[in-house]
Write a protein that holds these residues in place. Structure first.
Motif, PDB file in Angstrom:
ATOM      1  N   SER A 131       0.823  -1.215   0.000  1.00 23.78           N
ATOM      2  CA  SER A 131       0.000   0.000   0.000  1.00 23.78           C
ATOM      3  C   SER A 131       0.855   1.262   0.000  1.00 23.78           C
ATOM      4  O   SER A 131       0.354   2.363  -0.182  1.00 23.78           O
ATOM      5  CB  SER A 131      -0.942   0.008   1.211  1.00 23.78           C
ATOM      6  N   GLY A 132       2.170   1.070   0.212  1.00 25.31           N
ATOM      7  CA  GLY A 132       3.092   2.210   0.169  1.00 25.31           C
ATOM      8  C   GLY A 132       3.057   3.074   1.407  1.00 25.31           C
ATOM      9  O   GLY A 132       3.642   4.159   1.436  1.00 25.31           O
ATOM     10  N   SER A 133       2.364   2.603   2.434  1.00 24.47           N
ATOM     11  CA  SER A 133       2.297   3.391   3.673  1.00 24.47           C
ATOM     12  C   SER A 133       3.611   3.251   4.437  1.00 24.47           C
ATOM     13  O   SER A 133       4.182   2.178   4.519  1.00 24.47           O
ATOM     14  CB  SER A 133       1.132   2.914   4.543  1.00 24.47           C
ATOM     15  N   SER A 134       4.057   4.348   4.974  1.00 21.22           N
ATOM     16  CA  SER A 134       5.342   4.351   5.691  1.00 21.22           C
ATOM     17  C   SER A 134       5.120   3.964   7.147  1.00 21.22           C
ATOM     18  O   SER A 134       5.160   4.799   8.048  1.00 21.22           O
ATOM     19  CB  SER A 134       5.995   5.743   5.613  1.00 21.22           C
ATOM     20  N   VAL A 135       4.828   2.690   7.347  1.00 20.81           N
ATOM     21  CA  VAL A 135       4.582   2.185   8.699  1.00 20.81           C
ATOM     22  C   VAL A 135       5.911   1.740   9.306  1.00 20.81           C
ATOM     23  O   VAL A 135       6.645   0.960   8.701  1.00 20.81           O
ATOM     24  CB  VAL A 135       3.592   0.990   8.660  1.00 20.81           C
ATOM     25  N   SER A 136       6.206   2.218  10.484  1.00 19.64           N
ATOM     26  CA  SER A 136       7.459   1.840  11.139  1.00 19.64           C
ATOM     27  C   SER A 136       7.360   0.400  11.624  1.00 19.64           C
ATOM     28  O   SER A 136       6.264  -0.118  11.854  1.00 19.64           O
ATOM     29  CB  SER A 136       7.738   2.764  12.324  1.00 19.64           C
ATOM     30  N   VAL A 137       8.513  -0.247  11.766  1.00 18.05           N
ATOM     31  CA  VAL A 137       8.542  -1.638  12.203  1.00 18.05           C
ATOM     32  C   VAL A 137       7.869  -1.815  13.572  1.00 18.05           C
ATOM     33  O   VAL A 137       7.056  -2.730  13.741  1.00 18.05           O
ATOM     34  CB  VAL A 137       9.985  -2.181  12.217  1.00 18.05           C
ATOM     35  N   PRO A 138       8.169  -0.956  14.579  1.00 13.39           N
ATOM     36  CA  PRO A 138       7.502  -1.121  15.882  1.00 13.39           C
ATOM     37  C   PRO A 138       5.980  -1.035  15.785  1.00 13.39           C
ATOM     38  O   PRO A 138       5.262  -1.837  16.386  1.00 13.39           O
ATOM     39  CB  PRO A 138       8.065   0.046  16.719  1.00 13.39           C
ATOM     40  N   SER A 139       5.464  -0.058  14.999  1.00 14.27           N
ATOM     41  CA  SER A 139       4.009   0.084  14.893  1.00 14.27           C
ATOM     42  C   SER A 139       3.407  -1.081  14.109  1.00 14.27           C
ATOM     43  O   SER A 139       2.278  -1.504  14.373  1.00 14.27           O
ATOM     44  CB  SER A 139       3.642   1.418  14.232  1.00 14.27           C
ATOM     45  N   MET A 140       4.188  -1.612  13.130  1.00 17.26           N
ATOM     46  CA  MET A 140       3.717  -2.767  12.363  1.00 17.26           C
ATOM     47  C   MET A 140       3.578  -3.993  13.268  1.00 17.26           C
ATOM     48  O   MET A 140       2.579  -4.709  13.225  1.00 17.26           O
ATOM     49  CB  MET A 140       4.692  -3.054  11.217  1.00 17.26           C
ATOM     50  N   PHE A 141       4.585  -4.201  14.131  1.00 16.96           N
ATOM     51  CA  PHE A 141       4.528  -5.316  15.069  1.00 16.96           C
ATOM     52  C   PHE A 141       3.412  -5.113  16.090  1.00 16.96           C
ATOM     53  O   PHE A 141       2.728  -6.061  16.469  1.00 16.96           O
ATOM     54  CB  PHE A 141       5.870  -5.498  15.779  1.00 16.96           C
ATOM     55  N   ALA A 142       3.232  -3.855  16.526  1.00 17.28           N
ATOM     56  CA  ALA A 142       2.159  -3.549  17.485  1.00 17.28           C
ATOM     57  C   ALA A 142       0.800  -3.842  16.862  1.00 17.28           C
ATOM     58  O   ALA A 142      -0.093  -4.417  17.506  1.00 17.28           O
ATOM     59  CB  ALA A 142       2.237  -2.091  17.915  1.00 17.28           C
ATOM     60  N   SER A 143       0.647  -3.477  15.590  1.00 20.30           N
ATOM     61  CA  SER A 143      -0.608  -3.722  14.872  1.00 20.30           C
ATOM     62  C   SER A 143      -0.863  -5.222  14.718  1.00 20.30           C
ATOM     63  O   SER A 143      -1.990  -5.701  14.913  1.00 20.30           O
ATOM     64  CB  SER A 143      -0.538  -3.055  13.496  1.00 20.30           C
ATOM     65  N   ALA A 144       0.209  -5.975  14.366  1.00 20.73           N
ATOM     66  CA  ALA A 144       0.078  -7.423  14.209  1.00 20.73           C
ATOM     67  C   ALA A 144      -0.258  -8.085  15.544  1.00 20.73           C
ATOM     68  O   ALA A 144      -1.106  -8.982  15.605  1.00 20.73           O
ATOM     69  CB  ALA A 144       1.361  -8.004  13.635  1.00 20.73           C
ATOM     70  N   LEU A 145       0.406  -7.638  16.623  1.00 24.00           N
ATOM     71  CA  LEU A 145       0.134  -8.187  17.952  1.00 24.00           C
ATOM     72  C   LEU A 145      -1.302  -7.909  18.376  1.00 24.00           C
ATOM     73  O   LEU A 145      -1.975  -8.786  18.932  1.00 24.00           O
ATOM     74  CB  LEU A 145       1.106  -7.590  18.983  1.00 24.00           C
ATOM     75  N   LEU A 146      -1.767  -6.684  18.091  1.00 25.78           N
ATOM     76  CA  LEU A 146      -3.147  -6.321  18.423  1.00 25.78           C
ATOM     77  C   LEU A 146      -4.122  -7.229  17.667  1.00 25.78           C
ATOM     78  O   LEU A 146      -5.092  -7.723  18.244  1.00 25.78           O
ATOM     79  CB  LEU A 146      -3.409  -4.852  18.066  1.00 25.78           C
ATOM     80  N   SER A 147      -3.826  -7.466  16.397  1.00 33.35           N
ATOM     81  CA  SER A 147      -4.660  -8.334  15.565  1.00 33.35           C
ATOM     82  C   SER A 147      -4.699  -9.761  16.129  1.00 33.35           C
ATOM     83  O   SER A 147      -5.758 -10.387  16.205  1.00 33.35           O
ATOM     84  CB  SER A 147      -4.120  -8.346  14.129  1.00 33.35           C
ATOM     85  N   ILE A 148      -3.531 -10.255  16.549  1.00 32.20           N
ATOM     86  CA  ILE A 148      -3.435 -11.605  17.127  1.00 32.20           C
ATOM     87  C   ILE A 148      -4.226 -11.696  18.428  1.00 32.20           C
ATOM     88  O   ILE A 148      -5.020 -12.619  18.632  1.00 32.20           O
ATOM     89  CB  ILE A 148      -1.960 -11.991  17.369  1.00 32.20           C
ATOM     90  N   PHE A 149      -4.031 -10.715  19.326  1.00 29.22           N
ATOM     91  CA  PHE A 149      -4.713 -10.742  20.623  1.00 29.22           C
ATOM     92  C   PHE A 149      -6.226 -10.579  20.479  1.00 29.22           C
ATOM     93  O   PHE A 149      -6.999 -11.179  21.230  1.00 29.22           O
ATOM     94  CB  PHE A 149      -4.137  -9.671  21.563  1.00 29.22           C
ATOM     95  N   MET A 150      -6.645  -9.765  19.499  1.00 30.20           N
ATOM     96  CA  MET A 150      -8.085  -9.616  19.243  1.00 30.20           C
ATOM     97  C   MET A 150      -8.686 -10.942  18.779  1.00 30.20           C
ATOM     98  O   MET A 150      -9.736 -11.369  19.264  1.00 30.20           O
ATOM     99  CB  MET A 150      -8.327  -8.531  18.189  1.00 30.20           C
ATOM    100  N   ALA A 151      -7.991 -11.597  17.839  1.00 31.47           N
ATOM    101  CA  ALA A 151      -8.473 -12.886  17.317  1.00 31.47           C
ATOM    102  C   ALA A 151      -8.542 -13.926  18.435  1.00 31.47           C
ATOM    103  O   ALA A 151      -9.546 -14.637  18.583  1.00 31.47           O
ATOM    104  CB  ALA A 151      -7.566 -13.363  16.188  1.00 31.47           C
TER     105      ALA A 151
END
Length: 406
Positions: A177-197
């Protein structure tokens, strides 16, 4: 269109019935027959299951993904895992991460594939299909340390693969998508997704258990189980989180909190899952484009070689570091090559996510490459994998040799 959908389903199930007889007669795993049937019925040969038809039947595959996830969750019994000791977690960690790292790094640095393709194929490579391995164990009535270890590893392995996939999917989505997402925020987003699931799955299992705590009638359990399964699929799709992870957590909580309800729920799933699983493997096979083998063939063979090295090497290293029994250390790697179950589920999830047009032609090409590489190598793993599992069980002295002569 709906009328045609029923005819397509009738054709799939009727052909599946024939394939079941053929594979039984020639002693080939059924899933291999279903995938090959899909290839024949798909765009490459007969053109019955064309792309529009596959799109209209996508909900059937989604339901099958939910059933596969539930069956994995039901296998994750904490008392069995604890009994087998720390060697199980050591083997799972090293074989799943070994396959992911060897495939990803090999494809990127040696094969010169693009980063997104390398990472997604690495994530898919980490999964092992329990169906083929469990079928061999049941066929030979195998029992012992190696058998118990294999069953625990193939169950937990898929949980590890799903977690790896959620992280990688998040990274690749941001990348495309070309979004400039930092690695920490990307991992935080993935972790949030995992914990929500996981949270939704766990909460659903608690409610399911409370409502049915005094119920013994299978009809009542079947209705509520269907309610929760479809609700989890729908909610996870709306929230764009992993339905595989959520339903796996749902099954895991049930099996560890209510053995009786778990056994009844598993029996209900076992009764109607074959219908959806046949359709799942046939529809998965129909995605294979034989015309792409000229370009995919070399990539597929390289992927197969790297995955085999990562799986077998990682499992052996994990068994050594986890101080597993000697025969487990030397033979565990031979039983982890089949990939058609959850790996195919992940490939179809990739197709759904990146092939939907949301990421343009690049995303569609990425999804097509991954599903074709996986289906191409599935033909190899579903023939070689069960044979290697049989060899390991015989070598360990855990297979009932009388079954060879029946």
């Amino acid at each position: 269109m709906e009328f045609h959908v029923f005819l397509y389903l009738a054709a799939i199930f009727g052909a599946g019935y024939v394939i079941k007889h053929i594979t039984s007669a020639i002693k080939v795993p059924e899933v291999t027959g279903y995938v090959l049937l899909g290839v024949i019925l798909g765009n490459s040969v007969v053109h019955l299951l064309t792309t529009p038809v596959l799109d209209s039947l996508s909900s059937v595959s989604t339901i099958a993904l939910g059933l596969i996830s539930f069956m994995i969750g039901i296998e994750l019994k904490l008392d069995v895992i604890k009994k087998l000791g720390k060697s199980i977690m050591s083997i799972v960690t090293f074989e799943s991460m070994g396959a992911f790292l060897v495939v990803s790094l090999g494809l990127y640095f040696i094969f010169r594939a693009d980063l997104n393709t390398a990472l997604l194929l690495g994530a898919v490579a980490s999964a092992t299909a329990p169906a083929a391995t469990v079928a061999v164990i049941k066929q030979y009535k195998a029992k012992g340390e190696l058998t118990s270890t294999i069953l625990a590893v193939v169950g937990i392995d898929d949980a590890a693969a799903l977690i790896i996939y959620v992280f990688i999917e998040s990274f690749v989505s941001s990348n495309l998508s070309g979004s400039s997402v930092s690695v920490p925020s990307m991992f935080a987003s993935a972790l949030l997704s995992i914990f929500m699931a996981l949270g939704i799955g766990v909460l659903s299992a608690i409610v399911y258990g409370l409502v049915l705590r005094k119920t013994r009638n299978n009809d009542w359990i079947m209705l509520l189980l269907a309610t929760f399964m479809f609700a989890l699929l729908g909610v996870c799709e709306l929230l764009q989180i992993s339905e595989l992870l959520s339903i796996m957590a749902f099954g895991m909580v049930i099996v560890n909190t209510s053995p009786t309800l778990s056994k009844k729920s598993e029996g209900i799933i076992s009764n109607f899952s074959p219908i959806f699983l046949v359709a799942f493997f046939v529809l998965g096979g129909a995605h294979l484009d034989l015309g792409s083998i000229r370009t995919i063939g070399l990539l597929g063979l390289f992927y197969f070689a790297m995955r085999s090295i990562g799986k077998m090497g990682g499992a052996t290293l994990g068994a050594i570091l986890g101080k597993a029994p000697k025969k487990v250390r030397s033979l565990i790697g031979f039983s982890l090559l089949p990939q058609v179950g959850v790996a195919l589920a992940l490939a179809l999830a990739i197709n759904k996510k990146f092939g939907s047009g949301q990421f343009g032609d690049v995303g569609s090409q990425l999804a097509s490459t991954i599903i074709n590489v996986l289906l191409f190598t599935t033909i190899i793993t579903e023939v070689v994998g069960p044979l290697l599992t049989r060899y390991a069980l015989h070598k360990a002295g855990e297979a009932n040799t009388e079954t060879d002569h029946q």
